[in-house]
Enzyme design. Structure first.
Site, PDB file in Angstrom:
ATOM      1  N   VAL A  33       0.824  -1.201   0.000  1.00  0.00           N
ATOM      2  CA  VAL A  33       0.000   0.000   0.000  1.00  0.00           C
ATOM      3  C   VAL A  33       0.871   1.270   0.000  1.00  0.00           C
ATOM      4  O   VAL A  33       0.511   2.283  -0.607  1.00  0.00           O
ATOM      5  CB  VAL A  33      -1.024  -0.056   1.160  1.00  0.00           C
ATOM      6  N   ASP A  34       2.012   1.202   0.644  1.00  0.00           N
ATOM      7  CA  ASP A  34       2.951   2.326   0.684  1.00  0.00           C
ATOM      8  C   ASP A  34       3.398   2.705  -0.735  1.00  0.00           C
ATOM      9  O   ASP A  34       3.346   3.887  -1.141  1.00  0.00           O
ATOM     10  CB  ASP A  34       4.158   1.896   1.533  1.00  0.00           C
ATOM     11  N   SER A 122      -0.442  -3.812   8.681  1.00  0.00           N
ATOM     12  CA  SER A 122       0.317  -5.008   9.119  1.00  0.00           C
ATOM     13  C   SER A 122      -0.237  -6.341   8.612  1.00  0.00           C
ATOM     14  O   SER A 122       0.302  -7.398   8.955  1.00  0.00           O
ATOM     15  CB  SER A 122       0.459  -5.074  10.652  1.00  0.00           C
ATOM     16  N   GLY A 124      -0.204  -7.293   5.519  1.00  0.00           N
ATOM     17  CA  GLY A 124       0.509  -7.666   4.300  1.00  0.00           C
ATOM     18  C   GLY A 124       1.856  -8.280   4.648  1.00  0.00           C
ATOM     19  O   GLY A 124       1.917  -9.279   5.374  1.00  0.00           O
ATOM     20  N   TYR A 126       3.990  -7.471   6.721  1.00  0.00           N
ATOM     21  CA  TYR A 126       4.320  -7.488   8.148  1.00  0.00           C
ATOM     22  C   TYR A 126       3.687  -8.673   8.882  1.00  0.00           C
ATOM     23  O   TYR A 126       3.924  -8.870  10.077  1.00  0.00           O
ATOM     24  CB  TYR A 126       3.980  -6.159   8.816  1.00  0.00           C
TER      25      TYR A 126
HETATM   26  P1  ADP Z   1       2.250  -3.948   5.986  1.00  0.00           P
HETATM   27  O1  ADP Z   1       3.706  -3.822   5.666  1.00  0.00           O
HETATM   28  O2  ADP Z   1       1.799  -2.995   7.072  1.00  0.00           O
HETATM   29  O3  ADP Z   1       1.830  -5.360   6.224  1.00  0.00           O
HETATM   30  P2  ADP Z   1       1.279  -3.955   3.213  1.00  0.00           P
HETATM   31  O4  ADP Z   1       1.253  -2.793   2.302  1.00  0.00           O
HETATM   32  O5  ADP Z   1       2.182  -5.087   2.871  1.00  0.00           O
HETATM   33  O6  ADP Z   1       1.538  -3.374   4.684  1.00  0.00           O
HETATM   34  O7  ADP Z   1      -0.192  -4.549   3.329  1.00  0.00           O
HETATM   35  C1  ADP Z   1      -1.204  -4.000   4.122  1.00  0.00           C
HETATM   36  C2  ADP Z   1      -2.537  -4.325   3.472  1.00  0.00           C
HETATM   37  O8  ADP Z   1      -2.801  -3.356   2.453  1.00  0.00           O
HETATM   38  C3  ADP Z   1      -2.600  -5.679   2.794  1.00  0.00           C
HETATM   39  O9  ADP Z   1      -3.811  -6.302   3.162  1.00  0.00           O
HETATM   40  C4  ADP Z   1      -2.592  -5.337   1.306  1.00  0.00           C
HETATM   41  O10 ADP Z   1      -3.349  -6.283   0.561  1.00  0.00           O
HETATM   42  C5  ADP Z   1      -3.306  -4.013   1.325  1.00  0.00           C
HETATM   43  N1  ADP Z   1      -3.119  -3.147   0.153  1.00  0.00           N
HETATM   44  C6  ADP Z   1      -2.117  -3.125  -0.766  1.00  0.00           C
HETATM   45  N2  ADP Z   1      -2.331  -2.148  -1.665  1.00  0.00           N
HETATM   46  C7  ADP Z   1      -3.481  -1.530  -1.307  1.00  0.00           C
HETATM   47  C8  ADP Z   1      -4.255  -0.450  -1.843  1.00  0.00           C
HETATM   48  N3  ADP Z   1      -3.866   0.213  -2.946  1.00  0.00           N
HETATM   49  N4  ADP Z   1      -5.399  -0.079  -1.202  1.00  0.00           N
HETATM   50  C9  ADP Z   1      -5.801  -0.720  -0.081  1.00  0.00           C
HETATM   51  N5  ADP Z   1      -5.120  -1.750   0.469  1.00  0.00           N
HETATM   52  C10 ADP Z   1      -3.986  -2.147  -0.140  1.00  0.00           C
END
Ligand code: ADP
Length: 171
Positions: A33-34, A122, A124, A126
Site C-alpha cells: 500500500v505504501d 500489518s 501484508g 508485516y
Molecule cells: P504492511 O507492511 O503494514 O503489512 P502492506 O502494504 O504489505 O503493509 O499490506 C497492508 C494491506 O494493504 C494488505 O492487506 C494489502 O493487501 C493491502 N493493500 C495493498 N495495496 C493496497 C491499496 N492500494 N489499497 C488498499 N489496500 C492495499
C-alpha cells in the site's frame, strides 16, 4: 459518534479528508500500500517524507506512531503515515497495532479531518493475521473519542479481507 464502515477497494482513490499509509519506519517508500500511495501521490510525497525525517523524526517513525503530510496528487487532503508492527521481527504486541489506529485518529483530529480511510495495517508483508488486524482495528476505532470525525472507512484489498472486517464490525 462516527460511522465506521468497510469497503472493498483501493485506498489511493478515496476522497476522505485523510488516508492512512501503512508505511515503514524510514518513511521513504516501500511496497504494498505504501508503494501504491507514493506512486499515486507523485514524487512530492517522498520529498515531504524526507522533510519529516529531517525535522520531526530523524531516526525514523517509531512503530505505532503517526505523522501527517500533504497528499499532493491524491484526491484526499492528507496522508497520515503510520508504522505497523512487523511480526517477522517479533513485534507481536497487539497494543502496538492498536496504537497505529489510535495515533492516526489523534493526528486526524488535530488536522481537523472529518473523514479518514485506513488500510489493513500489518496484514501484508508485516505478517499479521487478517482476523487479528480487523478485531484490533475495530476495537481501537470504537474506543477512540475521534471528536469531529464523521466517517472512518476501512478500505480492503480483496474479498477475504473485506469479509473479515465486515464480521469484526458486526461483532
Ligand atoms: P504492511 O507492511 O503494514 O503489512 P502492506 O502494504 O504489505 O503493509 O499490506 C497492508 C494491506 O494493504 C494488505 O492487506 C494489502 O493487501 C493491502 N493493500 C495493498 N495495496 C493496497 C491499496 N492500494 N489499497 C488498499 N489496500 C492495499
Amino acid at each position: 459518534m462516527s460511522t465506521i464502515e468497510s469497503v472493498r477497494g483501493d485506498i489511493t482513490t478515496q476522497t476522505t479528508d485523510a488516508i492512512v499509509n501503512a508505511a515503514n519506519s524510514g518513511l521513504l517508500g516501500g511496497g504494498g500500500v505504501d508503494g501504491a500511495i507514493h506512486a499515486a501521490a507523485g514524487p512530492r510525497l517522498l520529498e515531504a517524507c524526507r522533510v519529516v525525517r529531517r525535522t520531526t523524526w530523524p531516526d525514523g517513525l517509531p512503530v505505532g506512531e503517526a505523522v501527517a503530510t500533504e497528499a499532493f496528487g491524491l484526491p484526499c487532503r492528507w496522508v497520515i503515515h503510520t508504522v505497523g508492527p512487523n511480526r517477522h521481527r517479533g513485534q507481536t504486541d497487539p497494543a502496538l497495532l492498536a496504537s497505529c489506529f489510535t495515533r492516526s485518529l489523534d493526528v486526524a483530529v488535530e488536522l481537523g479531518a472529518r473523514s479518514i480511510a485506513f488500510p489493513a495495517i500489518s496484514a501484508g508483508v508485516y505478517g499479521w493475521e487478517p482476523v487479528d488486524v480487523a478485531r484490533i482495528a475495530v476495537q481501537a476505532v470504537r474506543s477512540h473519542p475521534a471528536s469531529g470525525i464523521d466517517l472512518v472507512r476501512f478500505v480492503l484489498f480483496g474479498d477475504n479481507l473485506y469479509r473479515v472486517f465486515e464480521s469484526a464490525l458486526e461483532g
